[in-house]
Scaffold this motif. Structure first.
Motif, mmCIF file in Angstrom:
data_model
loop_
_atom_site.group_PDB
_atom_site.id
_atom_site.type_symbol
_atom_site.label_atom_id
_atom_site.label_comp_id
_atom_site.label_asym_id
_atom_site.label_seq_id
_atom_site.Cartn_x
_atom_site.Cartn_y
_atom_site.Cartn_z
ATOM 1 N N GLY A 1 -38.130 15.786 9.254
ATOM 2 C CA GLY A 1 -38.091 16.068 7.822
ATOM 3 C C GLY A 1 -38.380 14.861 6.958
ATOM 4 O O GLY A 1 -38.091 14.869 5.757
ATOM 5 N N GLY A 2 -38.917 13.798 7.560
ATOM 6 C CA GLY A 2 -39.232 12.604 6.805
ATOM 7 C C GLY A 2 -38.038 11.705 6.547
ATOM 8 O O GLY A 2 -38.098 10.818 5.687
ATOM 9 N N VAL A 3 -36.948 11.920 7.276
ATOM 10 C CA VAL A 3 -35.741 11.097 7.120
ATOM 11 C C VAL A 3 -35.723 10.082 8.259
ATOM 12 O O VAL A 3 -35.530 10.442 9.422
ATOM 13 C CB VAL A 3 -34.465 11.962 7.156
ATOM 14 N N THR A 4 -35.943 8.831 7.927
ATOM 15 C CA THR A 4 -35.976 7.802 8.965
ATOM 16 C C THR A 4 -34.577 7.457 9.450
ATOM 17 O O THR A 4 -33.619 7.442 8.675
ATOM 18 C CB THR A 4 -36.672 6.529 8.455
ATOM 19 N N LEU A 5 -34.468 7.156 10.738
ATOM 20 C CA LEU A 5 -33.214 6.704 11.331
ATOM 21 C C LEU A 5 -33.180 5.190 11.514
ATOM 22 O O LEU A 5 -32.193 4.651 12.007
ATOM 23 C CB LEU A 5 -32.992 7.394 12.679
ATOM 24 N N GLU A 6 -34.233 4.526 11.127
ATOM 25 C CA GLU A 6 -34.346 3.085 11.350
ATOM 26 C C GLU A 6 -33.201 2.287 10.728
ATOM 27 O O GLU A 6 -32.708 1.332 11.345
ATOM 28 C CB GLU A 6 -35.687 2.582 10.804
ATOM 29 N N PRO A 7 -32.699 2.637 9.533
ATOM 30 C CA PRO A 7 -31.619 1.825 8.952
ATOM 31 C C PRO A 7 -30.247 2.050 9.575
ATOM 32 O O PRO A 7 -29.282 1.436 9.124
ATOM 33 C CB PRO A 7 -31.601 2.288 7.471
ATOM 34 N N TYR A 8 -30.160 2.904 10.601
ATOM 35 C CA TYR A 8 -28.848 3.311 11.096
ATOM 36 C C TYR A 8 -28.721 3.024 12.592
ATOM 37 O O TYR A 8 -28.777 3.930 13.438
ATOM 38 C CB TYR A 8 -28.642 4.798 10.814
ATOM 39 N N PRO A 9 -28.523 1.764 12.976
ATOM 40 C CA PRO A 9 -28.485 1.412 14.402
ATOM 41 C C PRO A 9 -27.334 2.054 15.156
ATOM 42 O O PRO A 9 -27.485 2.407 16.338
ATOM 43 C CB PRO A 9 -28.359 -0.123 14.383
ATOM 44 N N ALA A 10 -26.178 2.215 14.517
ATOM 45 C CA ALA A 10 -25.046 2.830 15.213
ATOM 46 C C ALA A 10 -25.311 4.305 15.470
ATOM 47 O O ALA A 10 -24.913 4.849 16.509
ATOM 48 C CB ALA A 10 -23.761 2.647 14.400
ATOM 49 N N VAL A 11 -25.975 4.966 14.543
ATOM 50 C CA VAL A 11 -26.346 6.374 14.745
ATOM 51 C C VAL A 11 -27.331 6.482 15.895
ATOM 52 O O VAL A 11 -27.199 7.358 16.775
ATOM 53 C CB VAL A 11 -26.945 6.974 13.456
ATOM 54 N N ARG A 12 -28.315 5.595 15.933
ATOM 55 C CA ARG A 12 -29.309 5.653 17.005
ATOM 56 C C ARG A 12 -28.676 5.375 18.364
ATOM 57 O O ARG A 12 -29.032 6.001 19.373
ATOM 58 C CB ARG A 12 -30.446 4.684 16.712
ATOM 59 N N ALA A 13 -27.722 4.468 18.412
ATOM 60 C CA ALA A 13 -27.031 4.193 19.678
ATOM 61 C C ALA A 13 -26.202 5.389 20.109
ATOM 62 O O ALA A 13 -26.126 5.712 21.311
ATOM 63 C CB ALA A 13 -26.144 2.956 19.519
#
Length: 217
Positions: A172-184
């Motif tokens: 949906g065009g929402v980047t996860l790049e600023p959220y390292p804890a979410v990505r982990a």
């Protein structure tokens, strides 16, 4: 415990359906998947299962149950009553419930709606969806700093309920790049032995009928 015939009605690209499918896999339950695209959901037969026309719907023998989070609670209670999916301790149970509410609230109205606008042409406000997505992802990232999972030190229903639409927020065009804890955290969920990915949008046939937010639960 004797298992009756389980049928999961949904669509492969529905995050609500995906979370229930992961739970069924985690519990080792055999089930039949019944595709329920828009035209099926509009039928009298499907409306007899769920008058709201939403997916997923679970049939377990004579039981018919709608709403993905309610289905998760049911499956945990019926097939893993002594497990850790929904803790019995009132504080831990409340922590899980909070994230079930966030999954149905901010995650749904943020990342999920942004994805439905971008992929399916949902008639909704993309600015509002992006704003809510940013707020909830920032909150999740702060919460997950120093934590392995959302509600406990192990996977619970909270993680299943929130995973699918957060993982596919970039659709949906929402980047996860600023959220390292979410990505982990996403990587930890994906590392579970029962994990199954949601199909990529590009590999699925696209229906010409645009969905509404009410088609998912």
């Amino acid at each position: 415990m004797t298992q009756s015939q389980i049928v999961l009605h949904g669509t492969p690209l529905s995050g609500h359906t995906h979370r229930v499918g992961m739970m069924l896999n985690a519990l080792g339950l055999d089930y039949r998947f019944a595709a329920a695209p828009a035209e099926v959901r509009a039928s009298a037969a499907f409306r007899a299962l769920n008058p709201l026309g939403q997916i997923p719907v679970l049939q377990d023998g004579d039981l018919i149950l709608a709403d993905s989070n309610a289905i998760l609670v049911y499956l945990a209670g019926r097939y893993a009553p002594d497990g850790d999916w929904l803790p019995r301790d009132p504080v831990a149970a409340a922590a899980v419930q909070r994230w079930l509410s966030i999954a149905a609230g901010e995650v749904m109205h943020g990342p999920a709606v942004a994805r439905m606008i971008a992929l399916f042409g949902l008639a909704d406000d993309p600015v509002r969806a992006q704003r809510i997505a940013g707020q909830v992802l920032a909150f999740m990232d702060g919460h997950l700093a120093g934590r392995a999972f959302l509600a406990a030190d192990h996977v619970t229903l909270a993680d299943l309920a929130c995973y699918s639409y957060v993982a596919h927020a970039p659709d949906g065009g929402v980047t996860l790049e600023p959220y390292p804890a979410v990505r982990a955290w996403l990587a930890r969920v994906e590392g579970q032995p029962w994990f199954q990915p949601m199909p990529d949008f590009a590999t699925q046939a696209v229906r010409s009928v645009a969905p509404t937010a009410a088609t998912a639960s």
